[in-house]
Design a protein around this motif. Structure first.
Motif, PDB file in Angstrom:
ATOM      1  N   ALA A 134       0.833  -1.207   0.000  1.00  0.00           N
ATOM      2  CA  ALA A 134       0.000   0.000   0.000  1.00  0.00           C
ATOM      3  C   ALA A 134       0.865   1.254   0.000  1.00  0.00           C
ATOM      4  O   ALA A 134       0.570   2.232  -0.699  1.00  0.00           O
ATOM      5  N   ALA A 135       1.945   1.233   0.782  1.00  0.00           N
ATOM      6  CA  ALA A 135       2.868   2.381   0.788  1.00  0.00           C
ATOM      7  C   ALA A 135       3.462   2.594  -0.592  1.00  0.00           C
ATOM      8  O   ALA A 135       3.575   3.733  -1.079  1.00  0.00           O
ATOM      9  N   LEU A 136       3.822   1.513  -1.263  1.00  0.00           N
ATOM     10  CA  LEU A 136       4.497   1.608  -2.559  1.00  0.00           C
ATOM     11  C   LEU A 136       3.557   2.037  -3.680  1.00  0.00           C
ATOM     12  O   LEU A 136       4.013   2.535  -4.713  1.00  0.00           O
ATOM     13  N   LYS A 137       2.265   1.867  -3.482  1.00  0.00           N
ATOM     14  CA  LYS A 137       1.303   2.303  -4.499  1.00  0.00           C
ATOM     15  C   LYS A 137       1.178   3.818  -4.548  1.00  0.00           C
ATOM     16  O   LYS A 137       0.688   4.369  -5.547  1.00  0.00           O
ATOM     17  N   ASN A 138       1.606   4.490  -3.494  1.00  0.00           N
ATOM     18  CA  ASN A 138       1.494   5.947  -3.444  1.00  0.00           C
ATOM     19  C   ASN A 138       2.634   6.573  -4.258  1.00  0.00           C
ATOM     20  O   ASN A 138       3.794   6.490  -3.883  1.00  0.00           O
ATOM     21  N   ARG A 139       2.304   7.198  -5.351  1.00  0.00           N
ATOM     22  CA  ARG A 139       3.317   7.723  -6.275  1.00  0.00           C
ATOM     23  C   ARG A 139       4.082   8.894  -5.685  1.00  0.00           C
ATOM     24  O   ARG A 139       5.123   9.284  -6.216  1.00  0.00           O
ATOM     25  N   THR A 140       3.572   9.486  -4.611  1.00  0.00           N
ATOM     26  CA  THR A 140       4.264  10.614  -3.992  1.00  0.00           C
ATOM     27  C   THR A 140       5.257  10.159  -2.920  1.00  0.00           C
ATOM     28  O   THR A 140       5.951  10.993  -2.341  1.00  0.00           O
ATOM     29  N   TYR A 141       5.341   8.873  -2.660  1.00  0.00           N
ATOM     30  CA  TYR A 141       6.227   8.350  -1.614  1.00  0.00           C
ATOM     31  C   TYR A 141       7.674   8.677  -1.969  1.00  0.00           C
ATOM     32  O   TYR A 141       8.165   8.278  -3.023  1.00  0.00           O
ATOM     33  N   GLN A 142       8.353   9.385  -1.078  1.00  0.00           N
ATOM     34  CA  GLN A 142       9.694   9.859  -1.386  1.00  0.00           C
ATOM     35  C   GLN A 142      10.796   8.890  -0.976  1.00  0.00           C
ATOM     36  O   GLN A 142      11.962   9.103  -1.303  1.00  0.00           O
ATOM     37  N   SER A 143      10.457   7.849  -0.231  1.00  0.00           N
ATOM     38  CA  SER A 143      11.494   6.887   0.178  1.00  0.00           C
ATOM     39  C   SER A 143      11.006   5.453  -0.014  1.00  0.00           C
ATOM     40  O   SER A 143      10.929   4.674   0.932  1.00  0.00           O
ATOM     41  N   PRO A 144      10.681   5.078  -1.265  1.00  0.00           N
ATOM     42  CA  PRO A 144      10.159   3.734  -1.511  1.00  0.00           C
ATOM     43  C   PRO A 144      11.150   2.632  -1.179  1.00  0.00           C
ATOM     44  O   PRO A 144      10.736   1.512  -0.861  1.00  0.00           O
ATOM     45  N   ALA A 145      12.457   2.924  -1.238  1.00  0.00           N
ATOM     46  CA  ALA A 145      13.444   1.890  -0.918  1.00  0.00           C
ATOM     47  C   ALA A 145      13.272   1.381   0.501  1.00  0.00           C
ATOM     48  O   ALA A 145      13.544   0.208   0.785  1.00  0.00           O
ATOM     49  N   LYS A 146      12.798   2.235   1.394  1.00  0.00           N
ATOM     50  CA  LYS A 146      12.591   1.831   2.784  1.00  0.00           C
ATOM     51  C   LYS A 146      11.520   0.745   2.874  1.00  0.00           C
ATOM     52  O   LYS A 146      11.737  -0.299   3.496  1.00  0.00           O
ATOM     53  N   ALA A 147      10.376   0.977   2.243  1.00  0.00           N
ATOM     54  CA  ALA A 147       9.306  -0.025   2.269  1.00  0.00           C
ATOM     55  C   ALA A 147       9.702  -1.277   1.494  1.00  0.00           C
ATOM     56  O   ALA A 147       9.355  -2.398   1.885  1.00  0.00           O
TER      57      ALA A 147
END
Length: 259
Positions: A134-147
């Motif tokens: 769900a976190a990764l689906k958000n295109r505005t997420y600035q730190s996807p590597a964390k999730a």
């Protein structure tokens, strides 16, 4: 990696701090649009973060209480309270606050990532994956590597190596210098018998001067499989010098390369 409570807290601080380089939370209203109550609540939250960092949990919780009294829909305050309860070992209270935050801001990627990590750390790895996704689906997420790293770690706990490889490989695309990403990819490829690829990734870890006992031990085992005795001996010398009392060095001494 990864990413225990300190990492989760860092994510929250990035969402609520106002200092240079901080990133406002996705759900936060613009300053001009905030009511007086919302501004008061944010000040209380900043105070709570400070007290938490000083390990003054009771005072931090009281500041959160006052923040929520001013703004009962303040999702970030619930996340902060969840992190405090998590640190205190109050698992049920932590989960209640994480869930309330996500009810208020279901699309906030940091909230989903933090809750997913909470679940993974408390024996619910299977449930955690949906929140990382769900976190990764958000295109505005600035730190996807964390999730992605968190999802990879939890997938490894589930013994789903294919999913772990996929998550870590995606994390590498976003942050190729991350030691957690590289060491986990090295471990996966070592287990698959792909020793050249394992050497590539463990080499990237060591270039960042991450010389923990487990990293050095994995590097030794990789070089042994590849037949490079000079590299193996050099790494073993570093393991002895840096971590002579470690379980990894003891395993090296007894020749337990395949345990």
């Amino acid at each position: 990696m990864l990413l225990a409570l300190a990492a989760a807290t860092a994510g929250l601080l990035a969402g609520c701090a106002s200092g240079p380089g901080a990133t406002p939370a996705a759900e936060a209203p613009a300053i001009a649009d905030q009511t007086d109550n919302q501004r008061r609540a944010r000040i209380r939250l900043q105070l709570a973060v400070g007290y938490y960092e000083q390990r003054q949990m009771a005072v931090a919780l009281d500041e959160i209480r006052q923040a929520l009294a001013a703004d009962p829909a303040f999702a970030e305050a619930y996340v902060m309270r969840a992190l405090i309860y998590m640190d205190m070992g109050e698992i049920k209270l932590a989960e209640e606050n994480f869930q309330q935050a996500i009810r208020l801001a279901p699309n906030n990627p940091e909230f989903n990532n933090n809750y997913g990590w909470f679940l993974c750390q408390n024996g619910r790895e299977k449930d955690s994956i949906a929140y990382f996704d769900a976190a990764l689906k958000n295109r505005t997420y600035q730190s996807p590597a964390k999730a992605l790293n968190n999802a990879g770690i939890c997938s490894m706990k589930l013994k789903n190596r294919a999913a772990a490889e996929r998550y870590f490989s995606q994390a590498f695309q976003f942050d190729p210098g991350n030691p957690t990403t590289n060491s986990n990819l090295a471990r996966i490829y070592y287990d698959q018998g792909d020793y050249e690829r394992a050497r590539f990734y463990i080499g990237r870890v060591m270039k960042t001067d991450v010389m923990t006992a487990d990293v050095l031990w994995l590097a030794i085992k990789i070089e042994r499989k590849l037949g490079d005795r000079a590299a193996e001996t050099s790494l073993a010398t570093q393991l002895r010098r840096r971590h002579g009392g470690s379980a990894e060095f003891a395993a090296y001494q007894r020749g337990a390369f395949d345990e």
